[in-house]
Scaffold this motif. Sequence first.
Motif, PDB file in Angstrom:
ATOM      1  N   ARG A 157       0.828  -1.210   0.000  1.00 18.87           N
ATOM      2  CA  ARG A 157       0.000   0.000   0.000  1.00 18.87           C
ATOM      3  C   ARG A 157       0.863   1.261   0.000  1.00 18.87           C
ATOM      4  NH1 ARG A 157      -2.347   2.999   3.946  1.00 18.87           N
ATOM      5  NH2 ARG A 157      -1.780   1.559   5.612  1.00 18.87           N
ATOM      6  N   VAL A 158       1.917   1.246   0.777  1.00 18.88           N
ATOM      7  CA  VAL A 158       2.811   2.398   0.840  1.00 18.88           C
ATOM      8  C   VAL A 158       3.486   2.638  -0.504  1.00 18.88           C
ATOM      9  CG1 VAL A 158       4.974   3.255   1.846  1.00 18.88           C
ATOM     10  CG2 VAL A 158       3.233   2.257   3.329  1.00 18.88           C
ATOM     11  N   ARG A 160       2.439   1.676  -3.513  1.00 21.21           N
ATOM     12  CA  ARG A 160       1.454   2.139  -4.505  1.00 21.21           C
ATOM     13  C   ARG A 160       1.143   3.621  -4.316  1.00 21.21           C
ATOM     14  NH1 ARG A 160      -1.194  -3.135  -3.625  1.00 21.21           N
ATOM     15  NH2 ARG A 160      -0.746  -4.435  -5.447  1.00 21.21           N
ATOM     16  N   ARG A 161       1.062   4.046  -3.053  1.00 20.16           N
ATOM     17  CA  ARG A 161       0.787   5.460  -2.789  1.00 20.16           C
ATOM     18  C   ARG A 161       1.951   6.321  -3.269  1.00 20.16           C
ATOM     19  NH1 ARG A 161       1.008   5.855   2.637  1.00 20.16           N
ATOM     20  NH2 ARG A 161       3.001   6.941   2.571  1.00 20.16           N
ATOM     21  N   LYS A 162       3.165   5.866  -2.990  1.00 20.42           N
ATOM     22  CA  LYS A 162       4.347   6.619  -3.412  1.00 20.42           C
ATOM     23  C   LYS A 162       4.441   6.680  -4.940  1.00 20.42           C
ATOM     24  CE  LYS A 162       7.262   5.991   0.669  1.00 20.42           C
ATOM     25  NZ  LYS A 162       7.459   7.439   0.895  1.00 20.42           N
ATOM     26  N   THR A 164       1.950   6.679  -7.045  1.00 17.29           N
ATOM     27  CA  THR A 164       0.961   7.679  -7.456  1.00 17.29           C
ATOM     28  C   THR A 164       1.493   9.089  -7.259  1.00 17.29           C
ATOM     29  OG1 THR A 164      -0.869   6.184  -6.899  1.00 17.29           O
ATOM     30  CG2 THR A 164      -1.385   8.529  -7.089  1.00 17.29           C
ATOM     31  N   GLU A 165       2.140   9.324  -6.115  1.00 19.40           N
ATOM     32  CA  GLU A 165       2.688  10.646  -5.810  1.00 19.40           C
ATOM     33  C   GLU A 165       3.787  11.030  -6.795  1.00 19.40           C
ATOM     34  OE1 GLU A 165       4.010  10.247  -1.809  1.00 19.40           O
ATOM     35  OE2 GLU A 165       2.001  10.392  -0.938  1.00 19.40           O
TER      36      GLU A 165
END
Length: 368
Positions: A157-158, A160-162, A164-165
């Motif tokens: 999850r971390v 994937r978020r990074k 996206t960022e």
Amino acid sequence: MKVLIVGVTFGNEDKNNSMDELASLVWTAGGFVVGMVEQNRVKVDAEFFVGSGKVREIREFAESNEAELIVFNNQLSGRQIKNLVDEINISVIDRNMLILDIFAMRAQNQEGKLQVELAQLNYSLPRLIGQGVLMDRQEGAIGTRGPGETKLELDRRVIRRKITEKKREIDKLTKQREGRRKKRMESEKNVAIVGYTNAGKSTLMNSFTKAGVEVEDKLFATLDTTTRKVFHEIGKEYTLTDTVGFISDLPHEFIKAFKSTLEEAKYADLLLLVVDISSEQIEKDVQVVMNVLEELNVSNKTTIVVFNKIDALRKIFEIKDNDLMEEKLNEKTSGIEEIKRFEKVFISAKKGEGIDELKQAIVKNLWG
């Protein structure tokens, strides 16, 4: 750092040049190769990639030579890396992870750094193992776990978020770059330098523009894009852009990560395809570059093939006679089918040989 390199071939596959290139990558990253271990297999071993007997050989060789790192020339899964580390008790990475490490060393501007980070994150995502991410995790992962959430799920999850960022940040910079590029294209002609890594692109750039691009006899010496104006003596002017070098077996996600940089080739009026004519694998080098250009949909763009390092070729074969030199040049280039339709110029960017001829060819192709 003392490094042991390992290469696995399958069937009649020839990896000799590839292992030499891996050694060059290690040196570029600041390592010293203490030895190499090779194996030919029918199929990949799911647990270790190599056979269990070869794992013992690698461990013994690494221990006796005090190796601090093992680099595989093949792409490994996260589980294979974990199993190898457990058995050998030395850090293990694969060729792609080494290339990413070099990218991280070489990136200078903000966009280049973001592109490297994105490539690292994309490469790590499918290589998560029970303990977490194979590469060093950045701040933010620890302390964000929710009730009942496993560490592996958190890692994914971390990341994937990074991802996206980073994509959002790169998109912003890409729009700014496209705006500058659009203005440049409307007002002047544009030439892009492309080629295999270490073919001499930056040396050529400096010989044309005195741009001061760092030049080293190392792979990926230049990662960030440099653009400068060139003024020709007959009153013509154009922009010249140096791009990141290509390399064999580069994963699609790496090319995708640097797409905004590589698109300089897409929007150029003319390409200078720089080829190291002294390379022992010249046909393979050209094929790699043409494959990437095809992926960018620019393989049919007007192109001048710039065969560089004729001084190195002359030195290797101890050629002093011009007729013998021409014979050797024809021998080295006649079998490269992909570029027969393009104009060719032979130069030594380092010595300045053939540069005037190349400048004339550029003007002719841009203005007729």
